[in-house]
Write a protein that holds these residues in place. Structure first.
Motif, PDB file in Angstrom:
ATOM      1  N   UNK A   1      44.633  54.840  58.875  1.00  0.00           N
ATOM      2  CA  UNK A   1      43.271  55.222  58.494  1.00  0.00           C
ATOM      3  C   UNK A   1      42.393  53.990  58.248  1.00  0.00           C
ATOM      4  N   UNK A   2      42.983  52.937  57.684  1.00  0.00           N
ATOM      5  CA  UNK A   2      42.224  51.697  57.486  1.00  0.00           C
ATOM      6  C   UNK A   2      41.837  51.106  58.832  1.00  0.00           C
ATOM      7  N   UNK A   3      42.752  51.160  59.792  1.00  0.00           N
ATOM      8  CA  UNK A   3      42.439  50.704  61.152  1.00  0.00           C
ATOM      9  C   UNK A   3      41.256  51.465  61.711  1.00  0.00           C
ATOM     10  N   UNK A   4      41.263  52.784  61.545  1.00  0.00           N
ATOM     11  CA  UNK A   4      40.166  53.620  62.033  1.00  0.00           C
ATOM     12  C   UNK A   4      38.858  53.295  61.324  1.00  0.00           C
ATOM     13  N   UNK A   5      38.905  53.154  60.002  1.00  0.00           N
ATOM     14  CA  UNK A   5      37.699  52.861  59.226  1.00  0.00           C
ATOM     15  C   UNK A   5      37.116  51.507  59.608  1.00  0.00           C
TER      16      UNK A   5
ATOM     17  N   UNK B   1      49.086  57.421  50.263  1.00  0.00           N
ATOM     18  CA  UNK B   1      48.946  58.723  50.915  1.00  0.00           C
ATOM     19  C   UNK B   1      47.554  59.285  50.646  1.00  0.00           C
ATOM     20  N   UNK B   2      47.070  59.135  49.420  1.00  0.00           N
ATOM     21  CA  UNK B   2      45.714  59.572  49.109  1.00  0.00           C
ATOM     22  C   UNK B   2      44.684  58.757  49.867  1.00  0.00           C
ATOM     23  N   UNK B   3      44.889  57.440  49.962  1.00  0.00           N
ATOM     24  CA  UNK B   3      43.943  56.585  50.680  1.00  0.00           C
ATOM     25  C   UNK B   3      43.945  56.875  52.174  1.00  0.00           C
ATOM     26  N   UNK B   4      45.066  57.353  52.681  1.00  0.00           N
ATOM     27  CA  UNK B   4      45.132  57.762  54.089  1.00  0.00           C
ATOM     28  C   UNK B   4      44.046  58.786  54.380  1.00  0.00           C
ATOM     29  N   UNK B   5      43.892  59.760  53.494  1.00  0.00           N
ATOM     30  CA  UNK B   5      42.874  60.800  53.683  1.00  0.00           C
ATOM     31  C   UNK B   5      41.473  60.289  53.360  1.00  0.00           C
ATOM     32  N   UNK B   6      41.355  59.479  52.305  1.00  0.00           N
ATOM     33  CA  UNK B   6      40.035  58.992  51.888  1.00  0.00           C
ATOM     34  C   UNK B   6      39.410  58.092  52.949  1.00  0.00           C
TER      35      UNK B   6
ATOM     36  N   UNK C   1      35.460  57.395  57.457  1.00  0.00           N
ATOM     37  CA  UNK C   1      35.113  57.131  58.858  1.00  0.00           C
ATOM     38  C   UNK C   1      34.388  58.324  59.472  1.00  0.00           C
ATOM     39  N   UNK C   2      34.812  59.534  59.120  1.00  0.00           N
ATOM     40  CA  UNK C   2      34.153  60.737  59.618  1.00  0.00           C
ATOM     41  C   UNK C   2      32.734  60.852  59.091  1.00  0.00           C
ATOM     42  N   UNK C   3      32.553  60.550  57.808  1.00  0.00           N
ATOM     43  CA  UNK C   3      31.222  60.644  57.201  1.00  0.00           C
ATOM     44  C   UNK C   3      30.276  59.627  57.831  1.00  0.00           C
TER      45      UNK C   3
ATOM     46  N   UNK D   1      35.174  54.335  69.828  1.00  0.00           N
ATOM     47  CA  UNK D   1      35.889  54.592  68.579  1.00  0.00           C
ATOM     48  C   UNK D   1      35.699  56.046  68.188  1.00  0.00           C
ATOM     49  N   UNK D   2      36.807  56.747  67.956  1.00  0.00           N
ATOM     50  CA  UNK D   2      36.777  58.121  67.469  1.00  0.00           C
ATOM     51  C   UNK D   2      37.496  58.184  66.127  1.00  0.00           C
ATOM     52  N   UNK D   3      37.300  59.264  65.421  1.00  0.00           N
ATOM     53  CA  UNK D   3      37.874  59.378  64.081  1.00  0.00           C
ATOM     54  C   UNK D   3      39.367  59.691  64.090  1.00  0.00           C
ATOM     55  N   UNK D   4      39.953  59.907  65.259  1.00  0.00           N
ATOM     56  CA  UNK D   4      41.414  60.105  65.310  1.00  0.00           C
ATOM     57  C   UNK D   4      42.136  58.819  65.702  1.00  0.00           C
TER      58      UNK D   4
END
Length: 340
Positions: A92-96, A145-150, A155-157, A258-261
């Protein structure tokens, strides 16, 4: 009655002498990373003989480039695991990181400033992870695990859950950094080598590296020796986030969008690479070379399934099997050493 303490001391001395007198070959054969490297070489040779496409320059270029992204993130994960922690938020950090850079460049900001902003955001995420784990004593599994979602939600927002594929006036620079090559070698591979050398140097030749191994081996003993365990823990999660952020920048340049997935479930592959390469999930052990070789073996397996026409659904089975074998090998080696 014989003095048992004396017997134990003599036995310990004999073991120490034996370890000192082991040959270079003996020490090499005892390293899990060596056997994983050998397995990767055998797999490559076998594929070269079994197919006409594996050994082509284009396929080798693609294989090395593809595993470079996992390898870079695995460098940070190696440091975390050595310290006795775990980081489930790297994907998720990579995506963000990639999304922050993409949105900035899309708004006309230069590549350098956008990359700096992306890295800054990644370091902030790592600092939050580390602070919650070190100072509030929340388990690393729960925090990351929580930061994975946050992080992925952020990134989606930021992107309104839309793909960003226009990178402004400096997009050619981004595409070259992530998707280009130098002397026939993919730039992400060159980055992996450079980052790997730096990480290896930090772990083996600096006080920071010594502290990381000490914390992972025995946290209470590290505290008694005066090591700032809390600051060390914060630093390793920041380092892990930094590597993930850098990989995000490179992968965005390779994909051209770049996509959110992006990076979804990557943390599992990264952890697999480090464990396969010899890192101990209990902490205190791990090498940069082993993690890179582990990442390479996973990519070779994936490429092998594709070239042999085997369903890629089997990839998880092979990787999972290697993880179990790697951990079993480590447990057997530890048991053997305890019996000496």
């Amino acid at each position: 009655m014989p003095d048992r303490s004396g017997v134990r001391s003599a036995s310990a001395l004999d073991v120490a002498i034996a370890h000192q007198t082991h040959s270079v070959a003996g020490r090499l054969l005892s390293q899990q990373a060596f056997w994983i490297f050998l397995a990767a070489v055998i797999a490559c040779v076998s594929l070269s003989l079994a197919t006409e496409t594996f050994a082509t320059s284009q396929n080798l270029f693609n294989v090395t480039r593809n595993f470079a992204f996992v390898g870079i993130v695995a460098l940070g994960m190696t440091v975390v695991i050595i310290s006795g922690g775990i980081d489930l938020s790297v994907g998720s950090v990579l995506c963000l990181s990639a999304m922050v850079m993409a949105i900035s460049m899309n708004a006309g900001v230069s590549f350098v400033l956008s990359a700096a902003l992306a890295i800054g955001v990644s370091l902030l995420v790592g600092a939050v992870n580390g602070a919650l784990i070190a100072y509030l004593r929340i388990p690393a599994f729960v925090v990351t695990l929580g930061m994975l979602s946050i992080a992925r939600s952020a990134a989606m927002v930021l992107s309104d859950n839309k793909m960003v594929f226009q990178f402004g006036p400096d997009e050619d620079i981004l595409f070259w950094v992530g998707g280009g090559s130098t002397f026939g070698i993919a730039n992400p591979v060159i980055a992996l080598v450079l980052f790997g050398l730096v990480t290896g140097g930090l772990l083996n030749w600096t006080r920071w590296g010594t502290h990381i191994f000490a914390v992972g081996a025995n946290e209470k003993a590290a505290i008694l020796t005066g090591i700032s365990v809390r600051r060390t823990k914060v630093s390793v999660y920041m380092f892990s986030a930094l590597m993930a952020g850098l990989a995000g920048i490179l992968e965005a340049g390779w994909l051209g969008g770049v996509t959110t997935n992006l990076g979804q479930s990557m943390e599992l592959t990264v952890i697999a690479a480090t464990v396969i390469g010899g890192a101990n999930l209990l902490g205190g052990a791990g090498t940069v070379f082993g993690s890179i070789v582990g990442a390479a073996l996973i990519e070779v397996i994936r490429n092998c399934l594709i070239l042999l026409g085997i369903s890629t659904f089997w990839q998880g089975g092979f990787v999972g099997g290697f993880i179990i074998l790697a951990v079993a090998f480590d447990r057997l080696r530890a048991y053997r050493d305890s019996e000496i």
